[in-house]
Enzyme design. Structure first.
Site, mmCIF file in Angstrom:
data_model
loop_
_atom_site.group_PDB
_atom_site.id
_atom_site.type_symbol
_atom_site.label_atom_id
_atom_site.label_comp_id
_atom_site.label_asym_id
_atom_site.label_seq_id
_atom_site.Cartn_x
_atom_site.Cartn_y
_atom_site.Cartn_z
ATOM 1 N N ASP A 1 39.538 26.621 27.272
ATOM 2 C CA ASP A 1 38.672 27.748 26.949
ATOM 3 C C ASP A 1 39.105 28.933 27.805
ATOM 4 O O ASP A 1 40.060 29.606 27.490
ATOM 5 C CB ASP A 1 37.209 27.380 27.164
ATOM 6 C CG ASP A 1 36.254 28.402 26.552
ATOM 7 O OD1 ASP A 1 36.729 29.454 26.111
ATOM 8 O OD2 ASP A 1 35.044 28.141 26.499
ATOM 9 N N ARG B 1 44.221 38.467 28.474
ATOM 10 C CA ARG B 1 42.874 38.638 29.046
ATOM 11 C C ARG B 1 42.885 38.515 30.566
ATOM 12 O O ARG B 1 42.219 37.688 31.153
ATOM 13 C CB ARG B 1 41.888 37.635 28.437
ATOM 14 C CG ARG B 1 41.761 37.766 26.936
ATOM 15 C CD ARG B 1 40.665 36.869 26.388
ATOM 16 N NE ARG B 1 40.546 36.999 24.933
ATOM 17 C CZ ARG B 1 39.641 36.380 24.197
ATOM 18 N NH1 ARG B 1 38.759 35.586 24.786
ATOM 19 N NH2 ARG B 1 39.611 36.538 22.892
#
Length: 402
Positions: free
Chosen positions: A171, A232
């Site tokens: 994740d 990210r």
């Protein structure tokens, strides 16, 4: 005089740590401001999370077992910490294979200094908790399950994540979301993972549905090392963010991303990328969407994406949904950039956009000029390193409001 005092505290803390937790406990009956290794850690706090004191004023709890659960385990220590302030330490080096995520309650410090502590397959959840410190831990997900290394969520506040080594999560490595605020992430190494960090996230088809809840977020990132990641580093939306003196190196897709009226001061960061390097990704990264992905094909063009263009991560959804929801806010972030350094093949992307809307940091902070020497310092000291920080004499000059 102040520098000499800090140096003395640091030396006393080092002496305590060299003796391990037992020796430190003999010197300190409780984790209070008179305990040298406690005060040495707390005097390094900076940024929006600087009010975090963790288990200060509570009790020491020592982890003695490397099992997932049962007497003497970290899970048992965290359960006990729910009853009052706790400063958790470790009796020995240990590798703990977790069956599930560990929940960290309010007023808790998990302090791995002086030991080599590794959590495997899962990580730490900070949910609705206040006043938490996490320092000197390694968390390796091994891409085994869809979870996070550190998940700060559900209205948590006053959280400091320091000197961690986070890798291989399916994740994300770290989140700050769902109404959480006043968080500092410092001297942490993020590596060998795909989607590294979300600072707020979209949880509704209406992009601004949770704006009132999430726009309160205030997060500081400093002296972190993002290495061999995909994207990210971070991705930030809605809140107020201060990113200084971070090193982002060899991303495979893109570096940073800002959108949806985030307010970000991005200063003194270093971006370094080699377009001719070999890919070190696994055959694929599993994702929450159930899709297996690999980004090796983007490496040659990645240096030109030190960041996505302002707002581009959410522009498509914004334009598709604007007529339905009547958005009056924009998809771009408010950005103020200063003194960022681009090395190797890395190229700048972001530019100032309504910089007057970006608040100045309301705190003093130690700022290094972005140089090759700073890059080397971050490579050496970021992560779960034996030392808490560079020695006092090499620490950065303080920048203060006004």
């Amino acid at each position: 005089m102040l520098a000499r005092t800090h140096a003395m505290i640091w030396l006393l803390a080092l002496a305590a740590l060299c003796g391990g937790p037992a020796a430190a406990g003999e010197r300190c009956a409780a984790p209070d401001e008179h305990c040298p290794f406690v005060s040495a850690l707390l005097q390094q706090r900076e940024g929006y999370g600087a009010k975090a004191t963790g288990g200060l004023g509570g009790e020491f709890i020592e982890v003695t077992s490397d099992r997932d659960a049962g007497p003497g385990t970290l899970r048992a220590a965290l359960k006990r910490a729910r009853k009052g302030r706790a400063w958790i330490r470790f009796a020995a080096d240990m590798t703990i294979v977790l069956d599930s995520q560990l929940r960290v309650p309010s007023d808790t410090t998990i302090d791995g200094r002086g030991r080599r502590v590794v959590l495997i397959d899962d990580g730490l959840g900070v949910y609705g908790s206040r006043n938490v410190i996490l320092t000197h831990l390694t968390i390796d997900g091994r891409l085994n399950r869809l979870t996070q290394a550190v998940n700060v969520a559900n209205g948590s506040r006053d959280v400091w994540v320091d000197h961690m080594d986070l890798s291989r999560m399916s994740d994300r490595l770290l989140n700050v979301k769902n109404g959480s605020t006043d968080v500092t992430i410092s001297w942490t190494k993020f590596h060998d993972s795909n989607k590294v960090m979300l600072l707020n996230n979209i949880t509704s088809k209406n992009l601004f549905h949770n704006y009132a809840r999430d726009s309160i977020a205030r997060v500081t990132l400093h002296h972190n090392y993002f290495f061999n990641t995909v994207q990210r580093n971070p991705r930030a939306q809605f809140g107020t963010f201060h990113l200084f003196n971070n090193l982002v190196e060899n991303w495979d897709f893109y570096g940073m991303s800002f959108s949806l009226e985030a307010k970000a001061l991005v200063e003194g960061n270093i971006f370094n990328n080699d377009s001719r390097r070999k890919c070190v990704e696994p055959a694929f990264f599993p994702t929450v969407e159930g899709i297996n992905v690999n980004y090796c094909r983007y490496i040659s063009s990645a240096p030109g994406r030190s960041a996505l263009g302002n707002g581009e991560s959410d522009r498509g959804a914004y334009e598709k949904l604007k007529s339905r929801y009547g958005y009056t806010r924009g998809y771009k972030a408010f950005l103020r950039l200063k003194d960022n350094l681009y090395l190797g093949d890395a190229k700048p992307v972001l530019r100032d956009y309504r910089p007057e809307s970006v608040p100045a940091p309301p705190y003093c902070y130690g700022y290094d000029e972005p140089t090759q020497a700073l890059a080397e310092k971050i490579r050496k000291f970021a992560g779960n390193t034996p030392a808490d920080d560079p020695p006092p004499e090499s620490r950065a000059a303080m920048h203060c409001p006004g």
